[in-house]
Motif scaffolding. Structure first.
Motif, short mmCIF file in Angstrom:
data_model
loop_
_atom_site.label_atom_id
_atom_site.label_comp_id
_atom_site.label_asym_id
_atom_site.label_seq_id
_atom_site.Cartn_x
_atom_site.Cartn_y
_atom_site.Cartn_z
N GLY A 73 0.78 -1.22 0.00
CA GLY A 73 0.00 0.00 0.00
C GLY A 73 0.82 1.28 0.00
N GLY A 74 2.06 1.21 0.40
CA GLY A 74 2.93 2.39 0.42
C GLY A 74 3.94 2.41 -0.71
N VAL A 75 3.68 1.61 -1.73
CA VAL A 75 4.58 1.51 -2.88
C VAL A 75 3.80 1.88 -4.14
CG1 VAL A 75 6.16 0.03 -4.19
CG2 VAL A 75 5.82 -0.36 -1.74
N ALA A 76 4.35 2.76 -4.96
CA ALA A 76 3.67 3.18 -6.18
C ALA A 76 4.66 3.27 -7.33
CB ALA A 76 2.98 4.52 -5.98
N GLU A 77 4.13 3.10 -8.53
CA GLU A 77 4.95 3.24 -9.74
C GLU A 77 4.73 4.63 -10.32
OE1 GLU A 77 5.93 1.07 -13.97
OE2 GLU A 77 4.59 0.10 -12.55
N VAL A 78 5.82 5.23 -10.77
CA VAL A 78 5.84 6.59 -11.27
C VAL A 78 5.70 6.61 -12.79
CG1 VAL A 78 7.33 8.62 -11.60
CG2 VAL A 78 7.28 7.43 -9.40
N SER A 79 4.87 7.54 -13.27
CA SER A 79 4.84 7.91 -14.68
C SER A 79 5.13 9.40 -14.74
CB SER A 79 3.47 7.65 -15.31
OG SER A 79 3.18 6.29 -15.37
N VAL A 80 6.04 9.79 -15.60
CA VAL A 80 6.30 11.22 -15.80
C VAL A 80 6.58 11.44 -17.28
CG1 VAL A 80 8.77 11.04 -15.18
CG2 VAL A 80 7.62 13.24 -15.02
N TYR A 81 5.88 12.39 -17.86
CA TYR A 81 6.00 12.69 -19.29
C TYR A 81 6.09 14.20 -19.47
CZ TYR A 81 4.76 7.90 -20.48
OH TYR A 81 4.77 6.53 -20.61
N VAL A 82 6.99 14.61 -20.34
CA VAL A 82 7.18 16.03 -20.65
C VAL A 82 6.92 16.22 -22.13
CG1 VAL A 82 8.84 17.93 -20.69
CG2 VAL A 82 8.83 16.30 -18.78
N GLY A 83 6.15 17.25 -22.46
CA GLY A 83 5.88 17.55 -23.86
C GLY A 83 7.15 17.78 -24.64
N SER A 84 7.15 17.36 -25.89
CA SER A 84 8.37 17.43 -26.71
C SER A 84 8.92 18.85 -26.86
CB SER A 84 8.12 16.82 -28.10
OG SER A 84 7.08 17.51 -28.76
N ARG A 85 8.07 19.84 -26.76
CA ARG A 85 8.53 21.24 -26.87
C ARG A 85 9.14 21.77 -25.59
NH1 ARG A 85 3.61 24.65 -28.49
NH2 ARG A 85 2.66 23.32 -26.94
N PHE A 86 9.04 20.97 -24.50
CA PHE A 86 9.44 21.48 -23.20
C PHE A 86 10.55 20.68 -22.53
CE2 PHE A 86 4.89 22.35 -23.90
CZ PHE A 86 4.98 23.72 -24.07
N THR A 87 11.23 19.85 -23.29
CA THR A 87 12.31 19.07 -22.70
C THR A 87 13.50 19.97 -22.38
OG1 THR A 87 13.23 18.52 -24.87
CG2 THR A 87 11.63 16.96 -23.93
N LYS A 88 14.30 19.54 -21.43
CA LYS A 88 15.51 20.23 -21.00
C LYS A 88 15.23 21.63 -20.44
CE LYS A 88 18.57 17.55 -23.83
NZ LYS A 88 18.42 16.32 -23.11
N MET A 89 14.03 21.78 -19.86
CA MET A 89 13.65 23.06 -19.25
C MET A 89 13.38 22.90 -17.75
SD MET A 89 11.10 24.45 -22.28
CE MET A 89 10.61 25.90 -21.38
N GLY A 90 13.66 21.73 -17.20
CA GLY A 90 13.43 21.49 -15.78
C GLY A 90 12.01 21.05 -15.43
N VAL A 91 11.19 20.80 -16.45
CA VAL A 91 9.80 20.41 -16.21
C VAL A 91 9.73 19.05 -15.52
CG1 VAL A 91 7.58 19.86 -17.31
CG2 VAL A 91 8.99 21.76 -18.18
N GLY A 92 10.47 18.08 -16.03
CA GLY A 92 10.47 16.74 -15.44
C GLY A 92 10.94 16.76 -13.99
N LYS A 93 11.99 17.51 -13.73
CA LYS A 93 12.53 17.58 -12.37
C LYS A 93 11.52 18.23 -11.42
CE LYS A 93 16.68 18.84 -9.81
NZ LYS A 93 16.68 20.08 -9.04
N ALA A 94 10.89 19.30 -11.86
CA ALA A 94 9.90 19.96 -11.02
C ALA A 94 8.71 19.03 -10.74
CB ALA A 94 9.42 21.25 -11.69
N LEU A 95 8.27 18.31 -11.75
CA LEU A 95 7.18 17.36 -11.55
C LEU A 95 7.58 16.26 -10.57
CD1 LEU A 95 5.83 17.02 -15.18
CD2 LEU A 95 4.46 17.69 -13.18
N MET A 96 8.77 15.70 -10.76
CA MET A 96 9.22 14.61 -9.90
C MET A 96 9.39 15.07 -8.45
SD MET A 96 9.53 11.63 -11.37
CE MET A 96 10.94 10.65 -10.89
N GLU A 97 9.96 16.24 -8.24
CA GLU A 97 10.13 16.74 -6.88
C GLU A 97 8.77 16.94 -6.20
OE1 GLU A 97 12.65 20.13 -7.62
OE2 GLU A 97 14.48 18.93 -7.33
#
Length: 163
Positions: A73-97
């Motif tokens: 119950g305390g274990v989950a799988e992560v999905s994170v996707y960033v739009g192709s126009r927004f890669t390398k802008m810190g979007v993924g890191k901000a979402l993950m944090e």
């Protein structure tokens, strides 16, 4: 950039970004974006996030249960996707944090991800936010009729499940 809870009305944008991930061939075994009802049923209510800028959805993150057994119950799988126009802008890191904070508030002690070996950007992102490589599932599934490995990463909370 703002990180906020995903709403049903965000689904067309989330689905488009999910499709872009699928189109790369290194993001998921899925072949088609499901309709919202199916996606909704397969993801937890906690941890559904979008990154926006001026109302534009730049990326999304969500959690899925790893098992219906209560011990997980305390274990989950992560999905994170960033739009192709927004890669390398810190979007993924901000979402993950933000996802990590949300998951800990909800009592999750372990987050895990399965990543294709070719997805170097996702591997780097996971390592950047404290995930560690724990192993490889060899030939776990097929993509384009070829067997594909999946690398396993996990992040153990330093706040939850320590007692």
């Amino acid at each position: 950039m703002d990180i906020r809870r995903m709403h049903k009305e965000d689904w067309p944008f989330v689905a488009q970004i999910y499709q872009e991930g699928m189109d790369t061939g290194v993001a998921t075994f899925e072949k088609e974006v499901p309709d919202y009802k199916v996606w909704d049923a397969n993801h937890l209510q906690v941890g559904r996030l979008v990154a926006t800028n001026g109302g534009l959805v730049m990326g999304w993150a969500a959690l899925s249960p790893v098992s219906g057994r209560c011990v997980y119950g305390g274990v989950a799988e992560v999905s994170v996707y960033v739009g192709s126009r927004f890669t390398k802008m810190g979007v993924g890191k901000a979402l993950m944090e933000s996802l990590i904070l949300e998951s800990e508030k909800a009592g999750f002690w372990t987050l895990q991800s399965g990543i294709f070996p070719e997805n170097k950007g996702s591997i780097a992102l996971h390592k950047k936010v404290g995930f560690r490589y724990i192993g490889k599932r060899e030939r776990i599934g097929k993509r384009n009729n070829l067997w594909i490995d999946n690398l396993l990463f996990e992040r153990r909370s330093t706040l939850v499940g320590m007692d």
